[in-house]
Design an enzyme around this catalytic site. Sequence first.
Site, PDB file in Angstrom:
ATOM      1  N   ARG B  54       0.717  -1.274  -0.168  1.00 38.71           N
ATOM      2  CA  ARG B  54      -0.045  -0.097  -0.056  1.00 38.71           C
ATOM      3  C   ARG B  54       0.817   1.321  -0.117  1.00 38.71           C
ATOM      4  O   ARG B  54       0.371   2.344  -0.597  1.00 38.71           O
ATOM      5  CB  ARG B  54      -0.942   0.049   1.094  1.00 38.71           C
ATOM      6  CG  ARG B  54      -2.128  -0.803   1.037  1.00 38.71           C
ATOM      7  CD  ARG B  54      -3.039  -0.619   2.157  1.00 38.71           C
ATOM      8  NE  ARG B  54      -2.346  -1.429   3.189  1.00 38.71           N
ATOM      9  CZ  ARG B  54      -3.274  -1.970   4.154  1.00 38.71           C
ATOM     10  NH1 ARG B  54      -4.783  -1.881   4.135  1.00 38.71           N
ATOM     11  NH2 ARG B  54      -2.836  -2.703   5.276  1.00 38.71           N
ATOM     12  N   LYS B 160       2.958 -19.101   5.575  1.00 42.56           N
ATOM     13  CA  LYS B 160       2.423 -19.344   6.678  1.00 42.56           C
ATOM     14  C   LYS B 160       1.715 -18.232   7.497  1.00 42.56           C
ATOM     15  O   LYS B 160       2.467 -17.123   7.474  1.00 42.56           O
ATOM     16  CB  LYS B 160       2.977 -20.333   7.545  1.00 42.56           C
ATOM     17  CG  LYS B 160       4.148 -19.667   8.487  1.00 42.56           C
ATOM     18  CD  LYS B 160       4.475 -20.409   9.466  1.00 42.56           C
ATOM     19  CE  LYS B 160       5.298 -19.337  10.635  1.00 42.56           C
ATOM     20  NZ  LYS B 160       5.732 -19.634  11.678  1.00 42.56           N
ATOM     21  N   HIS B 190       9.451 -22.746   5.725  1.00 39.79           N
ATOM     22  CA  HIS B 190      10.801 -22.413   5.311  1.00 39.79           C
ATOM     23  C   HIS B 190      11.718 -23.482   6.119  1.00 39.79           C
ATOM     24  O   HIS B 190      12.967 -23.751   5.901  1.00 39.79           O
ATOM     25  CB  HIS B 190      11.349 -21.079   5.907  1.00 39.79           C
ATOM     26  CG  HIS B 190      11.378 -20.760   7.160  1.00 39.79           C
ATOM     27  ND1 HIS B 190      10.353 -20.237   7.851  1.00 39.79           N
ATOM     28  CD2 HIS B 190      12.179 -20.820   8.077  1.00 39.79           C
ATOM     29  CE1 HIS B 190      10.618 -20.087   9.106  1.00 39.79           C
ATOM     30  NE2 HIS B 190      11.866 -20.470   9.351  1.00 39.79           N
ATOM     31  N   LYS B 194      15.717 -25.686   4.788  1.00 44.81           N
ATOM     32  CA  LYS B 194      16.945 -25.733   5.502  1.00 44.81           C
ATOM     33  C   LYS B 194      17.703 -26.855   5.285  1.00 44.81           C
ATOM     34  O   LYS B 194      17.154 -27.834   5.109  1.00 44.81           O
ATOM     35  CB  LYS B 194      16.473 -25.678   7.008  1.00 44.81           C
ATOM     36  CG  LYS B 194      16.221 -24.350   7.569  1.00 44.81           C
ATOM     37  CD  LYS B 194      15.954 -24.465   9.132  1.00 44.81           C
ATOM     38  CE  LYS B 194      15.335 -23.219   9.726  1.00 44.81           C
ATOM     39  NZ  LYS B 194      16.255 -22.161   9.801  1.00 44.81           N
ATOM     40  N   GLU B 228      13.857 -20.934  21.150  1.00 44.81           N
ATOM     41  CA  GLU B 228      14.190 -19.434  20.890  1.00 44.81           C
ATOM     42  C   GLU B 228      14.306 -18.870  22.248  1.00 44.81           C
ATOM     43  O   GLU B 228      13.687 -18.991  23.264  1.00 44.81           O
ATOM     44  CB  GLU B 228      13.257 -18.916  20.258  1.00 44.81           C
ATOM     45  CG  GLU B 228      12.765 -19.149  18.711  1.00 44.81           C
ATOM     46  CD  GLU B 228      11.687 -18.439  18.080  1.00 44.81           C
ATOM     47  OE1 GLU B 228      11.981 -17.184  17.735  1.00 44.81           O
ATOM     48  OE2 GLU B 228      10.530 -18.924  18.104  1.00 44.81           O
ATOM     49  N   ASP B 247       1.894 -21.445  15.770  1.00 45.83           N
ATOM     50  CA  ASP B 247       2.883 -20.903  14.961  1.00 45.83           C
ATOM     51  C   ASP B 247       4.412 -21.925  14.495  1.00 45.83           C
ATOM     52  O   ASP B 247       5.056 -21.619  13.625  1.00 45.83           O
ATOM     53  CB  ASP B 247       3.787 -19.853  15.812  1.00 45.83           C
ATOM     54  CG  ASP B 247       4.704 -18.808  15.157  1.00 45.83           C
ATOM     55  OD1 ASP B 247       4.019 -18.300  14.215  1.00 45.83           O
ATOM     56  OD2 ASP B 247       5.717 -18.679  15.704  1.00 45.83           O
ATOM     57  N   HIS B 252       5.937 -26.243  10.911  1.00 42.22           N
ATOM     58  CA  HIS B 252       7.158 -26.451  10.930  1.00 42.22           C
ATOM     59  C   HIS B 252       7.676 -27.704  11.374  1.00 42.22           C
ATOM     60  O   HIS B 252       8.073 -28.646  10.858  1.00 42.22           O
ATOM     61  CB  HIS B 252       8.143 -25.231  11.529  1.00 42.22           C
ATOM     62  CG  HIS B 252       8.133 -24.085  11.011  1.00 42.22           C
ATOM     63  ND1 HIS B 252       7.954 -23.674   9.635  1.00 42.22           N
ATOM     64  CD2 HIS B 252       7.959 -22.780  11.712  1.00 42.22           C
ATOM     65  CE1 HIS B 252       7.690 -22.391   9.564  1.00 42.22           C
ATOM     66  NE2 HIS B 252       7.848 -21.834  10.771  1.00 42.22           N
ATOM     67  N   LYS B 352       9.379 -19.870  23.517  1.00 42.68           N
ATOM     68  CA  LYS B 352      10.002 -18.413  23.617  1.00 42.68           C
ATOM     69  C   LYS B 352      10.567 -18.148  24.914  1.00 42.68           C
ATOM     70  O   LYS B 352      10.123 -18.948  25.794  1.00 42.68           O
ATOM     71  CB  LYS B 352       9.127 -17.425  23.018  1.00 42.68           C
ATOM     72  CG  LYS B 352       8.451 -17.519  21.604  1.00 42.68           C
ATOM     73  CD  LYS B 352       8.183 -16.096  20.947  1.00 42.68           C
ATOM     74  CE  LYS B 352       7.934 -16.338  19.562  1.00 42.68           C
ATOM     75  NZ  LYS B 352       9.214 -16.223  18.784  1.00 42.68           N
TER      76      LYS B 352
END
Lengths: 336, 504
Positions: B54, B160, B190, B194, B228, B247, B252, B352
């Site tokens: 945009r 995703k 993704h 890898k 993570e 997520d 994944h 996380k």
Amino acid sequence: MSAIIFPAQPEQILKGLGKLWTSLGEEEKHQGRPTVLRACAMTLIVATDEADAGFAASQTISELMHEHPARGIVLAVSPDAENDLQARVLAQCWKPFGKAQQICCEQIEITAKPGNWQNAAPTLAGLTAADLPVIFWCRHQGALKKDASAADRGGLEAIAKLATKLIVDTRGMQAADGIALLLKWKGEGKLVADLEWTRLTQWREPLAHIFDNAALENSLSGFHSLEIEHTEDKPGMQALYLAGWLSGPYHAEVTFRKATGYGPDIQRVSFRSDTAVIEFERTSAECVTLWSSTGRERKYSFAEASITALMTEELAVAGYDPAFNAALERARELLE
Amino acid sequence: MQDSLRFARRVPPCAIVIFGASGDLSKRKLLPSLYRLFYERRISQNFAVIGSSRTPMSDDQFRDRMKESVSKFLEDAPFDEDIWKSFAQCLFYVAGDLSEEDSYEHLKTKLDEVEKSHQTAGNVLFYLSTQPSYYAEAIKKLGAHQLQKGNGWRRVIIEKPFGHDLASARKLNEEIHKVLDEADVYRIDHYLGKETVQNILAFRFGNGIFEPLWNRRYVDNVQITAAESIGVEGRGAYYQEAGALRDMIQNHLSQVMATVAMEPPTVFDAANVRDERAKLLRAVRVVKPDDVAKYAVAGQYGPANVGGQNLPGFREEPSVKPDAQTDTYAAVTFFIDNWRWADVPFYIRTGKRLPKRVTDIAIQFHAPPLGLFSQETKGGLREARPNLLVLRIQPEEGISLRFLSKSPGSGMRVRPVSMDFNYGSSFGERTPTAYETLLVDAMAGDPTLYTRQDMVDASWQIVQPILDVWGNTKFDFPNYAAGTWGPQASDEMLARQGHVWRVP
């Protein structure tokens, strides 16, 4: 070697280690052959409250690496630290005699401002080498004390949770406190070790050899009386461990006696059955003499083992140590 | 003229249209990957990128912005000013709103211009890097404006999340198939791009020694960890709605599990590999609602001091509700009901603010039948089952095998040692990023590493009961401190099966 100091965030430290290995690998590129071998068999965490900001602990780790290559982590306290918790990474390298290739181990030094070392556990949790044993050697005497502050004790327990084996040195501690601490960790399923027990190897080994003698073989159950002379007012950890070890299997009657002699701790051990006597005594500052009623007399050199030697021996015991654990349990009974 | 042994795979001319070109993904991943492919001559000389979003911008402004991003986010590679100048000549921009018809007409015009100026042969790869809620509408409008057809091929890469639950994923598939054939839909994951994930296939099916051990007879359990150390990093609003299970595990990690556990394909081609992955996912036991508490654990991080730095809890993160029920940690036990894997637990965890950033797969083999050296190995379950094969996906890509070895000296003392293969040190060269690999694949028309409709469907099916139960549960969050390995309930989940989480 890296002198870069940065906040003790696990990601930054691990990146620092990555760069360190890259720089060590640069030499290989120039020489066109492998020059560095990265070695790691465990994570060895050492927490210390000594006034030298971890210098002695680092020195010991570098000596230990030759026999027990590890990712060494020294957690020290220093009022001069610039941050609450800061870190630097370095490599301990040596070249074995006659070899062209260096062996290198990585070392992480974490320095805490006073009152902040207790917050190190989350950092350490991100730094352990995957799938290898984590050994925690606590030289932080303040946290081991019975009257340690809640913060110090909490910091100690948080690090202990990360470890598969805990090593302490109860020398100088009240025996009851030392035994209680070790049994608590043992009860939590940890492997525990005490350098006071390790110091006994030079007593225990000759004593054990006595029973290789054909005249005494299979006669251990007949030894019903054990007397240990020690220099402290009350029997210390070494005396209790030795008593626990010798009297444990057949519950020989134990007597402790205060005596003067050469150096600290145990001075004389006397072990009796109806037909035999074994005596083991420090007869000079650097010698112990062993007599047995079988007519054997032998002198052994006796030297205070260095911390490096004690740790080298202790790190070689990767798993459960049944002799120590039995002696620890029996020591508790004797204390009661 | 081709030399398949020495030349990189030939990629046909094409134009790439990136919807959401001013977004984070474009800046951090897509443009740096395309630049790198251009730098390495791995894409056709007849190539163009048309960015669309945009934000009003000219072509030159778009080029300037992308130059800044590429030079900043290029991974392990130099930025070359001269190469950039050539690359920049292939960058174009069309401002527009995906919901407005005009945008598509402007795009069509630009595509026609580029097809002539850059000789892209009418091939167009559309990349949907927008808000997921725009996917269906964008594809519908591509169809309405006849952009799904042209002189060459037309393909669409969809980022995703593909739906937010099973029903919405199916609905989205329906909408897509009204416009596109399944063969032209490239759902990107993704993780599958890898190198180490691809290497799982080479490791398993290119060697003769591992596959005979790859079954319930020898494998005790499998642990997949994607940890993570960072928090939500400004993505609080998105993450609050998604959560760790959606997520990471739904997409994944379930795909990684399928790659680890699938049967060997009869032929190594897209259809066969994807068939086997899909078959595996369909064999995963769907947990009953009553059993969710037994086989799945949700967690959310609380505040903590790590390395002298005070880290906020999830509920204190910007744009997150103070009573958010979002799972920032999820651990699930899956069972695969087939002959190879019956009763072998596959433990998957992600979260996380865990102690470190690490993704790996650990194959834990059974203990030897007789513990000859049990005295030395009594110190816990990990030592009792000494054989562990770890496939490391990040940060250090490689493979480790742990086994017991005799310590030097007299006496039979044993201790665990590790034999390591490190991707970087063995091959020396820079490994392509996942996005580089996947973009080339899509341009070359190879969907092996992309997920197919039935795979997406199956992976939603295995997490949907957990999402349903969690959606109706009021959790006592936070239940783990930042910098720790997650909630205690996760350890208890494994303990019920006689296992412990390894420390990666």
